[in-house]
Design a protein around this motif. Sequence first.
Motif, PDB file in Angstrom:
ATOM      1  N   THR A  91       0.826  -1.209   0.000  1.00  0.00           N
ATOM      2  CA  THR A  91       0.000   0.000   0.000  1.00  0.00           C
ATOM      3  C   THR A  91       0.863   1.264   0.000  1.00  0.00           C
ATOM      4  O   THR A  91       0.495   2.260  -0.635  1.00  0.00           O
ATOM      5  CB  THR A  91      -0.919  -0.006   1.227  1.00  0.00           C
ATOM      6  OG1 THR A  91      -0.143  -0.247   2.416  1.00  0.00           O
ATOM      7  CG2 THR A  91      -1.963  -1.098   1.105  1.00  0.00           C
ATOM      8  N   HIS A 140      -5.195   3.981   0.235  1.00  0.00           N
ATOM      9  CA  HIS A 140      -3.973   3.203   0.429  1.00  0.00           C
ATOM     10  C   HIS A 140      -3.168   3.710   1.629  1.00  0.00           C
ATOM     11  O   HIS A 140      -2.543   2.903   2.337  1.00  0.00           O
ATOM     12  CB  HIS A 140      -3.116   3.256  -0.837  1.00  0.00           C
ATOM     13  CG  HIS A 140      -3.588   2.317  -1.894  1.00  0.00           C
ATOM     14  ND1 HIS A 140      -3.401   2.538  -3.243  1.00  0.00           N
ATOM     15  CD2 HIS A 140      -4.234   1.129  -1.811  1.00  0.00           C
ATOM     16  CE1 HIS A 140      -3.924   1.543  -3.935  1.00  0.00           C
ATOM     17  NE2 HIS A 140      -4.435   0.675  -3.087  1.00  0.00           N
ATOM     18  N   ALA A 143      -4.857   2.233   4.625  1.00  0.00           N
ATOM     19  CA  ALA A 143      -4.539   0.812   4.757  1.00  0.00           C
ATOM     20  C   ALA A 143      -3.133   0.604   5.314  1.00  0.00           C
ATOM     21  O   ALA A 143      -2.901  -0.282   6.143  1.00  0.00           O
ATOM     22  CB  ALA A 143      -4.681   0.116   3.405  1.00  0.00           C
ATOM     23  N   CYS A 199      -7.778  -4.113   5.769  1.00  0.00           N
ATOM     24  CA  CYS A 199      -6.680  -3.621   4.927  1.00  0.00           C
ATOM     25  C   CYS A 199      -6.753  -4.206   3.515  1.00  0.00           C
ATOM     26  O   CYS A 199      -6.497  -3.501   2.527  1.00  0.00           O
ATOM     27  CB  CYS A 199      -5.337  -3.954   5.565  1.00  0.00           C
ATOM     28  SG  CYS A 199      -4.970  -3.031   7.068  1.00  0.00           S
ATOM     29  N   SER A 257      -7.302  -2.012   0.197  1.00  0.00           N
ATOM     30  CA  SER A 257      -6.328  -2.109  -0.893  1.00  0.00           C
ATOM     31  C   SER A 257      -7.025  -2.324  -2.234  1.00  0.00           C
ATOM     32  O   SER A 257      -6.688  -1.676  -3.235  1.00  0.00           O
ATOM     33  CB  SER A 257      -5.356  -3.258  -0.623  1.00  0.00           C
ATOM     34  OG  SER A 257      -4.639  -3.040   0.574  1.00  0.00           O
TER      35      SER A 257
END
Length: 224
Positions: free
Chosen positions: A44, A84, A87, A175, A179
């Motif tokens: 990420t 991102h 994340a 996460c 993503s």
Amino acid sequence: MCGANDDAGTQEDQDRDDLKAYQKAMEDLVQSWMDRLQLISVITTFFASMEAGLLQVTAPDPDDDSTRLEQASNAGLIGALVVHVNAAILSFLAAFFLIRYKVKQAGKQELKAQAAAMADPVHGDMKAFLPSQSRHSTESSPEPPILSTNPELVQVGPFRRNAPIHILGRFHSLCIQLSFIGFALALMGIICFAWAKHPLSVSVFVTIAMGASLLSGAAILVWP
């Protein structure tokens, strides 16, 4: 009398083996979660840096009026950057929980070893890791059965005795979802930028290449 001593020693060996197996399983589990979270954080962060670089190219001139495609392109890239980055932060926090757990466990093991060494400098290193039931076994019981504790990994919270497995699972799932959302937004931004700033032939080629890439990935996932 000797048979009772042998049985007690065998039970202590079994308890010691069970405890070692439990500790080894916990170490492997924590390390596997650490590897997953570190991989998500690296990926990420890499895509966030790429999206930040693309925004320097797609950012509109303040003096010019941007088209809807240009606005959609920048919205997609900025949204992907934000998702991102979030994340990456969440995966870092989850990894921090694991590091905190590993430090606390190491401190507890060190204290147990020190206490056992002070109580019995010769055999303290072995007695520190044995359950209390096996240490207080008497010689009077005839041929006690050898019992295996068969430890299981328990899912508890982040500030308790064991690793926070269920919270780590939630972090990992969130996460992964963020993503994929960021990937979709980034692809949308690239396609919109291609249609807004490049000739029709280039836009069509980029769209076909994007579609072929997505279809090939889907085909691999569903291929028997």
